[in-house]
Scaffold this motif. Structure first.
Motif, PDB file in Angstrom:
ATOM      1  N   GLN A  65       0.826  -1.208   0.000  1.00 56.94           N
ATOM      2  CA  GLN A  65       0.000   0.000   0.000  1.00 56.94           C
ATOM      3  C   GLN A  65       0.862   1.261   0.000  1.00 56.94           C
ATOM      4  O   GLN A  65       0.534   2.245  -0.679  1.00 56.94           O
ATOM      5  N   ALA A  66       1.966   1.255   0.746  1.00 54.68           N
ATOM      6  CA  ALA A  66       2.858   2.418   0.776  1.00 54.68           C
ATOM      7  C   ALA A  66       3.493   2.655  -0.593  1.00 54.68           C
ATOM      8  O   ALA A  66       3.558   3.792  -1.070  1.00 54.68           O
ATOM      9  N   ILE A  67       3.939   1.596  -1.244  1.00 55.63           N
ATOM     10  CA  ILE A  67       4.535   1.720  -2.576  1.00 55.63           C
ATOM     11  C   ILE A  67       3.473   2.166  -3.588  1.00 55.63           C
ATOM     12  O   ILE A  67       3.732   3.028  -4.434  1.00 55.63           O
ATOM     13  N   LEU A  68       2.279   1.604  -3.510  1.00 53.09           N
ATOM     14  CA  LEU A  68       1.203   2.003  -4.407  1.00 53.09           C
ATOM     15  C   LEU A  68       0.908   3.490  -4.250  1.00 53.09           C
ATOM     16  O   LEU A  68       0.798   4.219  -5.244  1.00 53.09           O
ATOM     17  N   ALA A  69       0.797   3.974  -3.023  1.00 53.97           N
ATOM     18  CA  ALA A  69       0.534   5.395  -2.773  1.00 53.97           C
ATOM     19  C   ALA A  69       1.651   6.255  -3.355  1.00 53.97           C
ATOM     20  O   ALA A  69       1.389   7.285  -3.995  1.00 53.97           O
ATOM     21  N   GLN A  70       2.878   5.829  -3.166  1.00 57.88           N
ATOM     22  CA  GLN A  70       4.024   6.564  -3.694  1.00 57.88           C
ATOM     23  C   GLN A  70       3.973   6.628  -5.224  1.00 57.88           C
ATOM     24  O   GLN A  70       4.196   7.684  -5.828  1.00 57.88           O
ATOM     25  N   GLU A  71       3.650   5.510  -5.859  1.00 59.70           N
ATOM     26  CA  GLU A  71       3.579   5.474  -7.321  1.00 59.70           C
ATOM     27  C   GLU A  71       2.407   6.310  -7.839  1.00 59.70           C
ATOM     28  O   GLU A  71       2.524   6.952  -8.886  1.00 59.70           O
ATOM     29  N   LEU A  72       1.293   6.314  -7.131  1.00 57.98           N
ATOM     30  CA  LEU A  72       0.170   7.159  -7.517  1.00 57.98           C
ATOM     31  C   LEU A  72       0.574   8.629  -7.480  1.00 57.98           C
ATOM     32  O   LEU A  72       0.253   9.406  -8.400  1.00 57.98           O
ATOM     33  N   ARG A  73       1.259   9.020  -6.414  1.00 57.30           N
ATOM     34  CA  ARG A  73       1.700  10.415  -6.297  1.00 57.30           C
ATOM     35  C   ARG A  73       2.672  10.770  -7.413  1.00 57.30           C
ATOM     36  O   ARG A  73       2.646  11.888  -7.929  1.00 57.30           O
ATOM     37  N   LYS A  74       3.524   9.821  -7.816  1.00 56.60           N
ATOM     38  CA  LYS A  74       4.501  10.084  -8.888  1.00 56.60           C
ATOM     39  C   LYS A  74       3.822  10.443 -10.199  1.00 56.60           C
ATOM     40  O   LYS A  74       4.374  11.205 -10.987  1.00 56.60           O
ATOM     41  N   ILE A  75       2.657   9.876 -10.461  1.00 53.88           N
ATOM     42  CA  ILE A  75       1.961  10.189 -11.710  1.00 53.88           C
ATOM     43  C   ILE A  75       0.849  11.209 -11.491  1.00 53.88           C
ATOM     44  O   ILE A  75       0.000  11.411 -12.355  1.00 53.88           O
ATOM     45  N   GLY A  76       0.876  11.842 -10.319  1.00 58.09           N
ATOM     46  CA  GLY A  76      -0.024  12.959 -10.068  1.00 58.09           C
ATOM     47  C   GLY A  76      -1.434  12.596  -9.657  1.00 58.09           C
ATOM     48  O   GLY A  76      -2.337  13.424  -9.763  1.00 58.09           O
ATOM     49  N   ILE A  77      -1.657  11.377  -9.202  1.00 56.26           N
ATOM     50  CA  ILE A  77      -2.989  10.975  -8.755  1.00 56.26           C
ATOM     51  C   ILE A  77      -3.076  11.182  -7.247  1.00 56.26           C
ATOM     52  O   ILE A  77      -2.356  10.548  -6.478  1.00 56.26           O
ATOM     53  N   ALA A  78      -3.966  12.091  -6.855  1.00 57.71           N
ATOM     54  CA  ALA A  78      -4.127  12.396  -5.431  1.00 57.71           C
ATOM     55  C   ALA A  78      -4.696  11.177  -4.711  1.00 57.71           C
ATOM     56  O   ALA A  78      -5.589  10.507  -5.209  1.00 57.71           O
ATOM     57  N   GLN A  79      -4.146  10.896  -3.549  1.00 54.55           N
ATOM     58  CA  GLN A  79      -4.605   9.759  -2.760  1.00 54.55           C
ATOM     59  C   GLN A  79      -4.606  10.100  -1.293  1.00 54.55           C
ATOM     60  O   GLN A  79      -3.923  11.008  -0.847  1.00 54.55           O
ATOM     61  N   THR A  80      -5.433   9.357  -0.562  1.00 52.21           N
ATOM     62  CA  THR A  80      -5.476   9.426   0.893  1.00 52.21           C
ATOM     63  C   THR A  80      -5.501   7.974   1.359  1.00 52.21           C
ATOM     64  O   THR A  80      -5.319   7.063   0.558  1.00 52.21           O
ATOM     65  N   TYR A  81      -5.749   7.772   2.632  1.00 50.90           N
ATOM     66  CA  TYR A  81      -5.892   6.407   3.144  1.00 50.90           C
ATOM     67  C   TYR A  81      -7.320   6.206   3.621  1.00 50.90           C
ATOM     68  O   TYR A  81      -8.007   7.153   3.987  1.00 50.90           O
ATOM     69  N   ASP A  82      -7.759   4.955   3.620  1.00 54.24           N
ATOM     70  CA  ASP A  82      -9.119   4.672   4.078  1.00 54.24           C
ATOM     71  C   ASP A  82      -9.241   4.955   5.571  1.00 54.24           C
ATOM     72  O   ASP A  82      -8.251   5.287   6.227  1.00 54.24           O
ATOM     73  N   ALA A  83     -10.459   4.835   6.096  1.00 52.51           N
ATOM     74  CA  ALA A  83     -10.736   5.184   7.496  1.00 52.51           C
ATOM     75  C   ALA A  83      -9.863   4.416   8.476  1.00 52.51           C
ATOM     76  O   ALA A  83      -9.495   4.937   9.528  1.00 52.51           O
ATOM     77  N   ASN A  84      -9.500   3.173   8.131  1.00 49.23           N
ATOM     78  CA  ASN A  84      -8.666   2.357   9.015  1.00 49.23           C
ATOM     79  C   ASN A  84      -7.181   2.524   8.735  1.00 49.23           C
ATOM     80  O   ASN A  84      -6.358   1.851   9.336  1.00 49.23           O
ATOM     81  N   GLU A  85      -6.852   3.395   7.781  1.00 50.26           N
ATOM     82  CA  GLU A  85      -5.468   3.612   7.349  1.00 50.26           C
ATOM     83  C   GLU A  85      -4.795   2.296   6.963  1.00 50.26           C
ATOM     84  O   GLU A  85      -3.640   2.049   7.264  1.00 50.26           O
ATOM     85  N   GLN A  86      -5.574   1.451   6.275  1.00 50.34           N
ATOM     86  CA  GLN A  86      -5.068   0.153   5.833  1.00 50.34           C
ATOM     87  C   GLN A  86      -4.806   0.111   4.333  1.00 50.34           C
ATOM     88  O   GLN A  86      -4.099  -0.747   3.855  1.00 50.34           O
ATOM     89  N   ALA A  87      -5.438   1.030   3.591  1.00 48.10           N
ATOM     90  CA  ALA A  87      -5.328   0.983   2.133  1.00 48.10           C
ATOM     91  C   ALA A  87      -5.331   2.390   1.564  1.00 48.10           C
ATOM     92  O   ALA A  87      -5.964   3.291   2.108  1.00 48.10           O
ATOM     93  N   THR A  88      -4.618   2.568   0.468  1.00 47.16           N
ATOM     94  CA  THR A  88      -4.631   3.856  -0.214  1.00 47.16           C
ATOM     95  C   THR A  88      -5.917   3.980  -1.016  1.00 47.16           C
ATOM     96  O   THR A  88      -6.459   2.989  -1.505  1.00 47.16           O
ATOM     97  N   VAL A  89      -6.427   5.204  -1.099  1.00 49.66           N
ATOM     98  CA  VAL A  89      -7.677   5.482  -1.787  1.00 49.66           C
ATOM     99  C   VAL A  89      -7.422   6.635  -2.756  1.00 49.66           C
ATOM    100  O   VAL A  89      -6.802   7.635  -2.389  1.00 49.66           O
TER     101      VAL A  89
END
Length: 161
Positions: free
Chosen positions: A46-70
């Motif tokens: 999930q941390a790597i996915l969030a990082q890669e999303l940010r690299k291509i400019g896709i805004a992301q947050t984490y779910d309510a349980n902070e278990q998954a990128t959204v």
């Protein structure tokens, strides 16, 4: 109206249980050693996915349980709408129980699981195989007021690794 499969709000990665050594020996992974670390591996993914999303400019947050990128650019009501499969299976199972004169809340967990499994299978088998899912999604999104557009933009500050 045909009902296509919906885009998923989450996904899974497959890891094949096979290794090949430099000398050509084929073996399998010792999955008992991995079992206690599955959440750790998931968090890393999930941390790597969030990082890669940010690299291509896709805004992301984490779910309510902070278990998954959204992907935060997709409104919650759109995500909820396209996550209806599980809700529909539950409704179908509850409806079936009611038709049989059974009270859903009084059924054993085993009986509920069996009904849910059968309702899920029936839903998958009942889909119109000739329908183009993408066209169905686009029409449904348009009806909800969601405009199809790229979510990519300039790189977003990745913050801490």
């Amino acid at each position: 109206m045909p009902t296509g499969g919906d885009p998923h709000a989450h996904f899974h990665n497959t890891m094949f249980n096979m290794v090949v050594t430099d000398d050509g020996h084929v073996g399998s992974l010792d999955t008992k050693q991995l079992r206690s670390r599955v959440h750790e591996f998931g968090a890393y993914f999930q941390a790597i996915l969030a990082q890669e999303l940010r690299k291509i400019g896709i805004a992301q947050t984490y779910d309510a349980n902070e278990q998954a990128t959204v992907v935060s650019a997709v409104p919650q009501e759109i995500s909820d709408f396209f996550s209806k499969g599980r809700r529909n299976v539950l409704k179908a199972a509850q409806s079936y129980a009611s038709e049989q004169g059974l009270e859903w809340d009084k059924l054993s967990i085993e009986r509920k699981q069996k009904m849910l499994s059968m309702a899920g299978l029936a839903a998958r088998l009942g889909k119109d195989l000739d329908a183009d899912d993408h066209d169905i999604w686009k029409r449904q999104a348009k009806e909800l007021g969601w405009v199809e557009q790229s979510l990519m933009g300039p790189e977003i500050d990745p913050g801490l690794d």
